[in-house]
Design a protein around this motif. Structure first.
Motif, PDB file in Angstrom:
ATOM      1  N   ALA A 193      -1.342  -0.714   6.107  1.00 56.24           N
ATOM      2  CA  ALA A 193      -0.954  -0.719   4.695  1.00 56.24           C
ATOM      3  C   ALA A 193       0.138   0.321   4.493  1.00 56.24           C
ATOM      4  N   GLY A 194       1.078   0.028   3.615  1.00 56.20           N
ATOM      5  CA  GLY A 194       2.241   0.876   3.434  1.00 56.20           C
ATOM      6  C   GLY A 194       1.907   2.342   3.197  1.00 56.20           C
ATOM      7  N   HIS A 195       1.079   2.618   2.200  1.00 54.81           N
ATOM      8  CA  HIS A 195       0.794   4.011   1.844  1.00 54.81           C
ATOM      9  C   HIS A 195       0.105   4.746   2.985  1.00 54.81           C
ATOM     10  N   GLN A 196      -0.656   4.026   3.789  1.00 54.15           N
ATOM     11  CA  GLN A 196      -1.431   4.657   4.844  1.00 54.15           C
ATOM     12  C   GLN A 196      -0.600   5.020   6.074  1.00 54.15           C
ATOM     13  N   VAL A 197       0.567   4.404   6.209  1.00 55.63           N
ATOM     14  CA  VAL A 197       1.354   4.651   7.423  1.00 55.63           C
ATOM     15  C   VAL A 197       2.777   5.140   7.161  1.00 55.63           C
ATOM     16  N   GLU A 198       3.367   4.800   6.018  1.00 57.72           N
ATOM     17  CA  GLU A 198       4.795   5.087   5.812  1.00 57.72           C
ATOM     18  C   GLU A 198       5.075   6.573   5.644  1.00 57.72           C
ATOM     19  N   VAL A 254       1.966   8.484   9.204  1.00 60.95           N
ATOM     20  CA  VAL A 254       2.387   8.368  10.605  1.00 60.95           C
ATOM     21  C   VAL A 254       3.851   7.933  10.684  1.00 60.95           C
ATOM     22  N   ASP A 255       4.562   8.181   9.591  1.00 61.79           N
ATOM     23  CA  ASP A 255       6.024   8.059   9.555  1.00 61.79           C
ATOM     24  C   ASP A 255       6.536   6.674   9.950  1.00 61.79           C
ATOM     25  N   GLN A 256       5.797   5.634   9.579  1.00 66.25           N
ATOM     26  CA  GLN A 256       6.299   4.299   9.931  1.00 66.25           C
ATOM     27  C   GLN A 256       7.531   3.920   9.106  1.00 66.25           C
ATOM     28  N   TRP A 257       7.770   4.575   8.015  1.00 64.64           N
ATOM     29  CA  TRP A 257       9.002   4.319   7.263  1.00 64.64           C
ATOM     30  C   TRP A 257      10.226   4.479   8.171  1.00 64.64           C
ATOM     31  N   ASP A 279      15.994  -3.423   0.717  1.00 64.82           N
ATOM     32  CA  ASP A 279      16.762  -3.561   1.964  1.00 64.82           C
ATOM     33  C   ASP A 279      15.978  -2.982   3.144  1.00 64.82           C
ATOM     34  N   HIS A 280      15.254  -1.893   2.898  1.00 63.76           N
ATOM     35  CA  HIS A 280      14.431  -1.331   3.980  1.00 63.76           C
ATOM     36  C   HIS A 280      13.407  -2.354   4.444  1.00 63.76           C
ATOM     37  N   TYR A 281      12.719  -2.986   3.503  1.00 61.61           N
ATOM     38  CA  TYR A 281      11.701  -3.961   3.895  1.00 61.61           C
ATOM     39  C   TYR A 281      12.328  -5.198   4.521  1.00 61.61           C
ATOM     40  N   GLN A 282      13.562  -5.507   4.150  1.00 58.45           N
ATOM     41  CA  GLN A 282      14.256  -6.590   4.844  1.00 58.45           C
ATOM     42  C   GLN A 282      14.462  -6.232   6.313  1.00 58.45           C
TER      43      GLN A 282
END
Length: 430
Positions: free
Chosen positions: A19-24, A51-54, A94-97
């Protein structure tokens, strides 16, 4: 005796989920970020960099592909995409793209969740799901995202719509007594609005009303732009059992927390089943693990065959295709994690052979990550993360899962002589 080779459908989706909030990391414009930094907080610790997945999404997809998985379920953050009401951030879209593109470049099917517990802070302050504008606001968000993002294939509108009902006693317990009242005051000061504006504290009437209406409105908005997309919702579902004489207690739980949601979403493209355990209702009105059964660090029963039992029940009640969007084991015993995956899939394959229409399995979680109110303590990942360096480490459980995914089933001839360790209830959650 079962055959030595037992395969899943050829087009079965083998994946993992986050999930975004848990990893980004640094999702600072969200309601959960605000609540994490309240003092005192209902959260064990802040999410911080997570965990800086962003910044590491592409690298994580390289790992996922390397272990033989072909699908990834991940969340996009409404708080990043619409940081102010009616203002949409093209940079976030654009990031999610780029995330979707990274999946396709490696032959990975993206399964994108549009709402996974968190809300933009402005919306939480306006009441979240208790606000009657919520369905229209969610539909507008879904429309904007779908028009922008190319390469979407499967969309989960909302994650675990029924979760606030399941954790309601625990959540309200955090707000009781003098200490609870202090936590609630701090939370509401941080949110700038009532605690019920946060999804996890959403009252039942808002879930059944604005929540389910928002799913329908979001689904229709997505379909109006891209009718070919597969759209469904995910639900938190346990294998609900009863000790003798407590069947009415179990049935009341199903009627309150499960069946109304299943009935409303029956006929969608799919239902996302998210199952971790079995719970047994007791004659005294309580429920929980059966005495003497092993439990995980989360406190619930270690019961891998619960997944197959739940899928049987969902299929029987809805006749709607199923994707297992979450299933996993929490704890530091990675050998048990690998066995849990194998046992879960073993029982699931039998259910599919009996006619239950299950189209994919997503292990939760790809990475050891932020587990909401519990912080970073519980470990679900098949990939470990050293948060000091953000270094990833493939665990043996990932390889155990990989072997099944690569083979598309069980091909070890010794399995022909091994009975299921725990037989799933043939009729489902009965």
């Amino acid at each position: 005796m079962r055959p030595a080779t037992r395969s899943f459908p050829a087009d079965f989706l083998w994946g993992s989920a986050t999930a975004g909030h848990q990893v980004e990391g640094n999702n600072w414009n969200s309601d959960c970020w605000a609540l994490e930094h309240a003092r005192p907080s209902i959260f064990a610790e802040p999410s911080g960099d997570a965990v800086d997945q962003w910044n590491r999404f592409d690298d994580d997809m390289a790992i996922l592909a390397a272990i033989g998985l072909k699908a990834y379920r991940f969340g996009i953050e409404w708080a990043r995409i619409e940081p102010k009401e009616g203002v949409f951030a093209r940079s976030a879209l654009d990031h999610y793209q780029r995330c979707i593109d990274a999946c396709h470049q490696r032959g990975i099917t993206p399964v994108v969740t549009f709402h996974h517990f968190t809300l933009p802070l402005w919306l939480a302050r306006a009441g979240g799901m208790t606000n009657d504008r919520f369905p229209a606001l969610f539909a507008r968000y879904c429309d904007r995202v779908t028009r922008h993002l190319r390469g979407l294939v499967i969309v989960c509108s909302m994650n675990e719509m029924n979760m606030p009902l399941i954790i309601r006693d625990v959540a309200l317990g955090l707000l009781t007594g003098d200490a609870g009242a202090e936590r609630q005051r701090a939370a509401e000061a941080a949110l700038g609005g009532p605690i019920t504006g946060n999804f996890l504290f959403t009252p039942p009437e808002a879930l059944f009303g604005n929540g389910l209406s928002a799913h329908a409105a979001g689904r229709d908005a997505i379909k109006s732009v891209r009718p070919e997309l597969q759209v469904g919702i995910t639900l938190s579902l346990q294998d609900e059992q009863a000790e003798p004489g407590a069947e009415s207690v179990r049935d009341a739980r199903l009627a309150a927390m499960v069946d109304p949601f299943l009935d409303r979403v029956a006929g969608d493209d799919f239902i996302g089943v998210q199952t971790y355990t079995r719970t047994t209702s007791r004659v005294d009105g309580t429920h929980g693990p059966r005495p003497g059964e092993p439990v995980t660090v989360m406190g619930y029963e270690d019961r891998p065959d619960a997944l197959a039992a739940v899928c049987r029940y969902v299929w029987q009640r809805t006749n709607t295709p199923i994707i297992v969007t979450e299933n996993g084991f929490s704890g530091d015993d990675d050998a048990r994690r690998g066995a849990f995956v194998t046992e879960s899939l073993d029982a699931l394959q039998v259910a599919i052979g009996d006619g239950v229409d299950v189209r994919g399995y997503f292990y939760w979680s790809l990475l050891d990550n932020y587990q909401w109110m519990a912080g970073y303590g519980p470990k679900f990942g098949i990939i470990g993360v050293d948060r000091a360096t953000q270094t990833r480490q493939i665990k043996p459980s990932a390889l155990a899962y990989s072997a099944i995914a690569r083979a598309g089933g069980f091909v070890d001839p010794t399995l022909a002589d091994v009975p299921l360790l725990r037989t799933a209830t043939p009729a489902g959650l009965g």
